[in-house]
Write a protein that holds these residues in place. Structure first.
Motif, mmCIF file in Angstrom:
data_model
loop_
_atom_site.group_PDB
_atom_site.id
_atom_site.type_symbol
_atom_site.label_atom_id
_atom_site.label_comp_id
_atom_site.label_asym_id
_atom_site.label_seq_id
_atom_site.Cartn_x
_atom_site.Cartn_y
_atom_site.Cartn_z
ATOM 1 N N LYS A 81 9.786 -48.341 -19.167
ATOM 2 C CA LYS A 81 10.754 -47.470 -19.842
ATOM 3 C C LYS A 81 10.474 -47.349 -21.333
ATOM 4 N N ARG A 82 9.868 -48.379 -21.930
ATOM 5 C CA ARG A 82 9.790 -48.403 -23.393
ATOM 6 C C ARG A 82 8.867 -47.332 -23.974
ATOM 7 N N MET A 83 7.892 -46.845 -23.192
ATOM 8 C CA MET A 83 6.976 -45.830 -23.708
ATOM 9 C C MET A 83 7.532 -44.411 -23.592
ATOM 10 N N THR A 84 8.400 -44.170 -22.608
ATOM 11 C CA THR A 84 8.870 -42.804 -22.345
ATOM 12 C C THR A 84 10.371 -42.636 -22.447
ATOM 13 N N GLY A 85 11.131 -43.730 -22.382
ATOM 14 C CA GLY A 85 12.574 -43.614 -22.353
ATOM 15 C C GLY A 85 13.058 -43.106 -21.011
ATOM 16 N N GLU A 86 14.358 -42.823 -20.929
ATOM 17 C CA GLU A 86 14.930 -42.307 -19.689
ATOM 18 C C GLU A 86 16.135 -41.432 -20.008
ATOM 19 N N GLY A 87 16.579 -40.686 -19.007
ATOM 20 C CA GLY A 87 17.707 -39.797 -19.213
ATOM 21 C C GLY A 87 17.263 -38.356 -19.386
ATOM 22 N N LEU A 88 18.223 -37.488 -19.602
ATOM 23 C CA LEU A 88 17.986 -36.047 -19.633
ATOM 24 C C LEU A 88 16.977 -35.650 -20.711
ATOM 25 N N PHE A 89 17.181 -36.120 -21.947
ATOM 26 C CA PHE A 89 16.293 -35.716 -23.029
ATOM 27 C C PHE A 89 14.871 -36.212 -22.785
ATOM 28 N N ILE A 130 18.182 -41.750 -25.180
ATOM 29 C CA ILE A 130 17.015 -42.000 -24.318
ATOM 30 C C ILE A 130 16.713 -43.492 -24.163
ATOM 31 N N ARG A 131 17.520 -44.338 -24.834
ATOM 32 C CA ARG A 131 17.308 -45.785 -24.767
ATOM 33 C C ARG A 131 18.527 -46.521 -24.218
ATOM 34 N N GLY A 132 19.286 -45.845 -23.364
ATOM 35 C CA GLY A 132 20.413 -46.505 -22.703
ATOM 36 C C GLY A 132 21.496 -46.958 -23.658
ATOM 37 N N GLY A 133 21.727 -46.176 -24.723
ATOM 38 C CA GLY A 133 22.790 -46.505 -25.658
ATOM 39 C C GLY A 133 22.374 -47.437 -26.779
ATOM 40 N N LYS A 134 21.095 -47.817 -26.819
ATOM 41 C CA LYS A 134 20.583 -48.707 -27.861
ATOM 42 C C LYS A 134 19.469 -47.995 -28.616
ATOM 43 N N LEU A 135 19.069 -48.561 -29.758
ATOM 44 C CA LEU A 135 17.953 -47.986 -30.499
ATOM 45 C C LEU A 135 16.614 -48.358 -29.884
ATOM 46 N N TYR A 136 16.592 -49.409 -29.054
ATOM 47 C CA TYR A 136 15.329 -49.779 -28.405
ATOM 48 C C TYR A 136 15.595 -50.443 -27.068
ATOM 49 N N ASP A 137 14.783 -50.091 -26.108
ATOM 50 C CA ASP A 137 14.815 -50.682 -24.776
ATOM 51 C C ASP A 137 13.424 -51.219 -24.487
ATOM 52 N N SER A 138 13.296 -52.536 -24.368
ATOM 53 C CA SER A 138 11.976 -53.167 -24.249
ATOM 54 C C SER A 138 11.481 -53.273 -22.812
ATOM 55 N N ARG A 139 12.223 -52.755 -21.855
ATOM 56 C CA ARG A 139 11.825 -52.899 -20.454
ATOM 57 C C ARG A 139 10.493 -52.213 -20.167
#
Length: 361
Positions: free
Chosen positions: A310-318, A298-307
């Protein structure tokens, strides 16, 4: 310190025992493992230390579009609640302290906060808007019971008719029910209660010095009965750890009297990532790799995405599935997505000073 260090095993009542160095630290501390250190570990119970400071300013301005406020006040740095996932842990690096154990045992209290608050509200350039109180670290963490800094800030806010939003995991907020009830009469207060889990065993290791999930529901009920607007934050949502509780938390929050609810996916900025990863391997060793992989999903292949966005909800299927589940549960139980629209700035004014005269004209 490595995860094999005996001083890195779980400490009762603490989120971590790791003295992980902050990202600005120039020194790395290591501990020789011998019989003496093993014996010392058995009796090691670090006490909470509080450093009292005179702050130079108290109202901070937020630059993030992801949070629903522009101004905030944090009376404390560090937090004794010890939530292993706390996104504020990395701020202790600026104090040259560990975002690990130091964050929950070496605290800073801004003892002149109320005095500064009154002074900044009286500044000619101040434009009234809602202020979020206790955003980085909980304004009702255990040391507040003795220091009363948060209560003093609320007294200043009430005197000025300054709207305040609060977020907490602590039952100590009910101590100030008298002030909060009076503020609510003028639409000056909104409270958010963070409900992470209803599982007592999980709460004990995930956020050790916080109120239980059932107690937080009691807090929501008491605030609602006092006509104080209450929002619930189901946060953080952690894959394969507490995400299965999402619908139960929504249902229980509605039954307790909350008006609205939101959720936030787990965030692992800077030093939080290795601390959380160690915690996972300590408490859920069979599940740890699966949890970390889903976080990366949910973080684009990383443990954290600061954008932002996106950072509050994540992205992707899950992330989409979690969002859909949450929205369906919120709709089912009739809860709003409103945040602090309850607050009213129109009554803001400076309280009269001693000797002021009124009614002459």
């Amino acid at each position: 310190m490595s995860s094999s260090d005996p001083f890195n095993s779980p400490l009762k009542g603490r989120g971590t025992s790791n003295l992980l160095a902050g990202r600005f630290s120039k020194q790395q501390v290591t501990q020789d493992i011998n019989e003496d250190t093993l014996i010392a570990r058995e009796s090691w119970h670090p006490q909470t230390q509080v450093h009292h400071v005179q702050a130079k300013s108290i109202i901070s301005r937020n630059q993030s579009p992801d949070v629903p406020f522009n101004l905030s006040i944090n009376p404390y740095q560090g937090c004794e609640h010890g939530c292993i996932y706390c996104f504020a842990r990395p701020t202790h690096a600026y104090l040259d302290l560990s975002p690990g154990l130091d964050f929950e045992t070496k605290l800073v209290a801004k003892t002149n906060a109320a005095e500064l608050f009154a002074k900044e509200l009286a500044h000619p350039n101040y434009q009234c808007e809602p202020i979020a109180l206790g955003i980085n670290t909980d304004a009702y963490q255990p040391i507040e019971k003795d220091l009363n800094i948060t209560r003093e800030l609320l007294e200043v806010a009430l005197a000025h008719k300054q709207p305040i939003s609060l977020i907490t995991k602590s039952a100590l907020i009910l101590r100030d029910l008298d002030i909060l009830t009076e503020m609510a009469k003028y639409q000056l207060v909104h409270v958010a209660i963070s409900v992470t889990t209803l599982d007592k065993d999980l709460k004990r290791i995930l956020e050790p010095r916080t109120a239980s999930g059932s107690k937080r529901l009691d807090i929501i009920r008491a605030l609602s009965d006092a006509c104080i607007p209450v929002t619930v934050l189901a946060a953080p949502v952690i894959p394969f750890i507490n995400d299965h509780e999402l619908e139960s938390i929504v249902a229980a929050s509605a039954e307790a009297g909350a008006q609205s609810i939101h959720y936030i996916m787990l965030r692992l900025p800077h030093e939080v990532a290795p601390l959380f990863e160690e915690w996972l391997h300590q408490h859920f060793p069979q599940r740890a790799d699966h949890v970390l992989q889903r976080i990366m999903d949910i973080r684009g292949g990383k443990l954290y995405d600061s954008r932002f966005g996106k950072r509050m909800t994540g992205e992707g299927l899950f992330a989409d599935i979690i969002n859909q589940r949450f929205r369906m549960a919120r709709k089912k139980h009739g809860l709003s997505d409103q945040r602090h629209g309850y607050l009213d700035c129109s009554g803001f004014s400076l309280p009269p000073k001693t000797g002021d005269q009124f009614g002459l004209f």
